[in-house]
Scaffold this active site. Sequence first.
Site, mmCIF file in Angstrom:
data_model
loop_
_atom_site.group_PDB
_atom_site.id
_atom_site.type_symbol
_atom_site.label_atom_id
_atom_site.label_comp_id
_atom_site.label_asym_id
_atom_site.label_seq_id
_atom_site.Cartn_x
_atom_site.Cartn_y
_atom_site.Cartn_z
ATOM 1 N N GLU A 114 0.883 -1.377 -0.061
ATOM 2 C CA GLU A 114 0.096 0.060 0.104
ATOM 3 C C GLU A 114 0.920 1.221 -0.067
ATOM 4 O OE1 GLU A 114 -4.372 -1.528 1.867
ATOM 5 O OE2 GLU A 114 -2.354 -1.252 3.181
ATOM 6 N N CYS A 127 3.538 8.323 1.383
ATOM 7 C CA CYS A 127 4.242 7.262 2.401
ATOM 8 C C CYS A 127 4.370 6.020 1.518
ATOM 9 C CB CYS A 127 3.115 7.197 3.580
ATOM 10 S SG CYS A 127 3.638 5.929 4.566
ATOM 11 N N CYS A 134 6.041 -7.336 7.209
ATOM 12 C CA CYS A 134 7.330 -7.034 7.844
ATOM 13 C C CYS A 134 7.558 -8.168 8.581
ATOM 14 C CB CYS A 134 7.067 -5.834 8.883
ATOM 15 S SG CYS A 134 8.082 -5.126 9.718
ATOM 16 N N CYS A 138 5.862 -5.745 15.967
ATOM 17 C CA CYS A 138 5.528 -4.828 16.797
ATOM 18 C C CYS A 138 4.047 -4.858 17.248
ATOM 19 C CB CYS A 138 5.787 -3.264 16.363
ATOM 20 S SG CYS A 138 7.413 -3.241 15.929
ATOM 21 N N CYS A 141 1.081 -2.984 15.711
ATOM 22 C CA CYS A 141 0.978 -2.618 14.248
ATOM 23 C C CYS A 141 0.396 -3.772 13.532
ATOM 24 C CB CYS A 141 2.619 -2.550 13.899
ATOM 25 S SG CYS A 141 2.629 -2.138 12.112
ATOM 26 N N GLY A 193 6.759 -2.397 6.046
ATOM 27 C CA GLY A 193 8.021 -2.871 6.206
ATOM 28 C C GLY A 193 9.091 -2.116 6.914
ATOM 29 N N GLU A 194 10.290 -2.737 6.934
ATOM 30 C CA GLU A 194 11.453 -2.308 7.735
ATOM 31 C C GLU A 194 12.389 -1.947 6.741
ATOM 32 O OE1 GLU A 194 12.491 -0.849 11.167
ATOM 33 O OE2 GLU A 194 14.103 -0.515 9.667
ATOM 34 N N SER A 225 11.855 5.737 8.454
ATOM 35 C CA SER A 225 11.699 5.518 9.764
ATOM 36 C C SER A 225 11.972 4.127 9.984
ATOM 37 C CB SER A 225 10.140 5.582 9.968
ATOM 38 O OG SER A 225 9.598 5.012 11.077
ATOM 39 N N SER A 247 11.083 4.634 15.609
ATOM 40 C CA SER A 247 9.902 4.275 16.119
ATOM 41 C C SER A 247 10.092 3.862 17.582
ATOM 42 C CB SER A 247 9.267 3.073 15.660
ATOM 43 O OG SER A 247 9.046 3.352 14.428
ATOM 44 N N PHE A 248 10.338 5.212 18.433
ATOM 45 C CA PHE A 248 10.748 4.961 19.807
ATOM 46 C C PHE A 248 9.694 4.248 20.977
ATOM 47 C CE2 PHE A 248 13.114 6.462 23.365
ATOM 48 C CZ PHE A 248 14.377 6.069 23.144
ATOM 49 N N HIS A 249 8.325 5.179 21.008
ATOM 50 C CA HIS A 249 7.420 4.454 21.654
ATOM 51 C C HIS A 249 7.452 4.143 23.067
ATOM 52 C CE1 HIS A 249 6.123 4.498 17.522
ATOM 53 N NE2 HIS A 249 6.431 3.358 17.032
ATOM 54 N N ASN A 324 -3.820 4.173 16.082
ATOM 55 C CA ASN A 324 -4.667 3.889 15.064
ATOM 56 C C ASN A 324 -5.589 2.532 15.515
ATOM 57 O OD1 ASN A 324 -4.961 6.460 13.784
ATOM 58 N ND2 ASN A 324 -2.671 5.971 13.195
ATOM 59 N N CYS A 367 -1.381 5.578 9.904
ATOM 60 C CA CYS A 367 -0.008 4.673 10.510
ATOM 61 C C CYS A 367 -0.537 3.455 10.846
ATOM 62 C CB CYS A 367 0.572 5.464 11.449
ATOM 63 S SG CYS A 367 0.900 7.314 11.101
HETATM 64 N N1 SAH Z 1 8.757 -0.043 10.030
HETATM 65 C C1 SAH Z 1 9.217 1.017 10.077
HETATM 66 C C2 SAH Z 1 8.343 2.147 9.101
HETATM 67 C C3 SAH Z 1 6.986 1.788 9.029
HETATM 68 S S1 SAH Z 1 5.906 2.195 10.319
HETATM 69 C C4 SAH Z 1 9.404 1.479 11.579
HETATM 70 O O1 SAH Z 1 8.491 0.873 12.465
HETATM 71 O O2 SAH Z 1 9.657 2.441 12.000
HETATM 72 C C5 SAH Z 1 5.491 3.818 10.714
HETATM 73 C C6 SAH Z 1 5.374 4.150 11.932
HETATM 74 O O3 SAH Z 1 4.014 3.984 12.425
HETATM 75 C C7 SAH Z 1 6.130 3.648 12.946
HETATM 76 O O4 SAH Z 1 6.593 4.704 14.106
HETATM 77 C C8 SAH Z 1 5.059 2.781 13.455
HETATM 78 O O5 SAH Z 1 5.515 2.498 14.833
HETATM 79 C C9 SAH Z 1 3.797 3.576 13.689
HETATM 80 N N2 SAH Z 1 2.710 2.688 13.663
HETATM 81 C C10 SAH Z 1 2.513 1.284 13.666
HETATM 82 N N3 SAH Z 1 1.361 0.963 13.796
HETATM 83 C C11 SAH Z 1 0.657 1.884 14.479
HETATM 84 C C12 SAH Z 1 -0.766 2.026 14.745
HETATM 85 N N4 SAH Z 1 -1.504 1.181 14.888
HETATM 86 N N5 SAH Z 1 -0.981 3.349 15.077
HETATM 87 C C13 SAH Z 1 -0.163 4.540 15.214
HETATM 88 N N6 SAH Z 1 0.948 4.473 14.610
HETATM 89 C C14 SAH Z 1 1.575 3.001 14.343
HETATM 90 FE FE1 SF4 Z 2 7.494 -3.571 10.845
HETATM 91 FE FE2 SF4 Z 2 7.273 -0.953 11.556
HETATM 92 FE FE3 SF4 Z 2 5.179 -2.354 11.909
HETATM 93 FE FE4 SF4 Z 2 7.292 -2.986 13.737
HETATM 94 S S1 SF4 Z 2 6.071 -0.788 13.395
HETATM 95 S S2 SF4 Z 2 5.860 -4.515 12.599
HETATM 96 S S3 SF4 Z 2 9.021 -2.475 12.418
HETATM 97 S S4 SF4 Z 2 6.362 -1.985 9.972
#
Ligand code: SAH
Ligand code: SF4
Length: 391
Positions: A114, A127, A134, A138, A141, A193-194, A225, A247-249, A324, A367
Site C-alpha cells: 500500500e 508514504c 514486515c 511490533c 502494528c 516494512g522495515e 523510519s 519508532s521509539f514508543h 490507530n 499509520c
Molecule cells: N517499520 C518502520 C516504518 C513503518 S511504520 C518503523 O517501524 O519505523 C511507521 C510508524 O507508524 C512507526 O513509528 C510505527 O511504529 C507506527 N505505527 C505502527 N502501527 C501503528 C498504529 N496502529 N497506530 C499508530 N502508529 C503506528
Molecule cells: Fe514492522 Fe514498523 Fe510495523 Fe514494527 S511498526 S511491525 S517494524 S512495520
Amino acid sequence: MTAPITQDVLTIPRKLPEQAKTNIVGLTRDALRAALIAAGTPEKQAKMRLGQVWQWVYHWGVRDFALMTNLAKDYRALLAEHFVIELPEVVTRQISEDGTRKYLVRIAGGHEVEVVYIPETDRGTLCISSQVGCTLTCSFCHTGTQKLVRNLTAGEIVGQVMLARDDLDEWPVQGAPKEEVRLISNIVLMGMGEPLYNFENVRDAMKVVMDGEGIALGRRRITLSTSGVVPEIARTAIEIGCLLAVSFHATTDEVRDQLVPINKRWNIATLLEALKAYPGLSNSERITFEYVMLDGVNDTKEDAHRLVKLLEGIPAKVNLIPFNEWPGAPYKRSSGNRIHAFADIIYHAGYATPIRTPRGEDIMAACGQLKSATERARKSKAEIAAEAGLT
Ligand code: SAH
Ligand code: SF4
C-alpha cells in the site's frame, strides 16, 4: 511472555515473470549506463544516452520509447527491443473524506503493498512501502501481523513514487511554465516494512528519486523510519543522506521489549548511542522520535519525563502518534487529555512535539493500519470459517 522479535513468516523469493527485457525503473545511473552499453550503445555515446533516457523517464515521466523524440528512430527501436519502463500496477485507489489517497499496488509475483498520499496545506507527503509485510512483530502494528514477507526491488520502490505522480498528474508538461507547487513535496518511508532490512534497494531507489535531473526531491524531503536496526543507522546518513525517524514508543526496556521486540536485540541505550552518533545530526536536521500513544501502556507523565531525560544531547523532535486501531488490536488510543499533557512536558523541555493527526482512517490508510487487502480478505475468510464451525 513477550512477543518474539521476528514472527513465523514465510519469506518468498522474488518470482519474476519470464522476461528478457530489463526494466529501466529503479536502475541507478551506473547500472543503467552499463545496461545501455550491454544493449549495444557505443561506449563513447553512453554518457549522453544515459542523460537523455534518464530525463525522459524521470523528468518527463515518459513510458514509451517512441516518444523520446531527441533520439534517432533506430536507437529508440534498439531501446524498445531491450528495455521496458514499467511500474507496479495500481489495483485499487481509495480517496478518504479528508483527501488522503490510498493505493493498493500489485508487484511481480502477485504480492501487494500500500502507498498513501497525504495532502496538507503546506506540503504533500507520500508514504511508501519497502517490504511486503514486515518480519518484525511490533505488537501495536497491523503490518506486523502479516505473514507473507518479501523485499521490494528498487524499481518497485521508485515505481510507487511514479505511479502516485501519474495519479496526481504531476509530470511536467513540455512547453508549459514550471509548476511552483509540488503535490508530492515529501516522501516518508513509513509504509509497510522495515526499510533498514532492505537497505540496498531502499538506498538505490532514493538515489533515483533525489537525482536532480529527474524527480529531484531533495534529501531533506525524505524521511526514513526505522524500528531501530542499529547496525544500519549510520549508513542511512552516509549512503542516502536523508532524515531519520525512529519508532521509539517507550521509555523503559521492559515496555519497549513488548511494543517493539527488536529492542530485545538492540535496547534503548544501544539505540540512543547510535542516534547520538548519527552523521550530520544538527539542529536543522533533527531526528524524529515517533511515539505511539497507547492508553495505560506508555502515556503517563512519568513516561514523558523519562523521555525528556533520554533525549538529552540529541537534536530531536517528538512526533506523538495517537494509536490507530485495527480489527483485533490489543490496545486503545490514549485520551486527548493524556496526549496533550504528555506533549506539554516534552514541549516545555524544549522539543517540538507535534501530535500527528490521523489521516485517512475511514479507508484504513492511517499509520500502522496498512496490510494488503488480499491478506485481510484471507483473514476474514478464516474468521468466517471459524464462526461457522468449519475449522
Ligand atoms: N517499520 C518502520 C516504518 C513503518 S511504520 C518503523 O517501524 O519505523 C511507521 C510508524 O507508524 C512507526 O513509528 C510505527 O511504529 C507506527 N505505527 C505502527 N502501527 C501503528 C498504529 N496502529 N497506530 C499508530 N502508529 C503506528
Ligand atoms: Fe514492522 Fe514498523 Fe510495523 Fe514494527 S511498526 S511491525 S517494524 S512495520
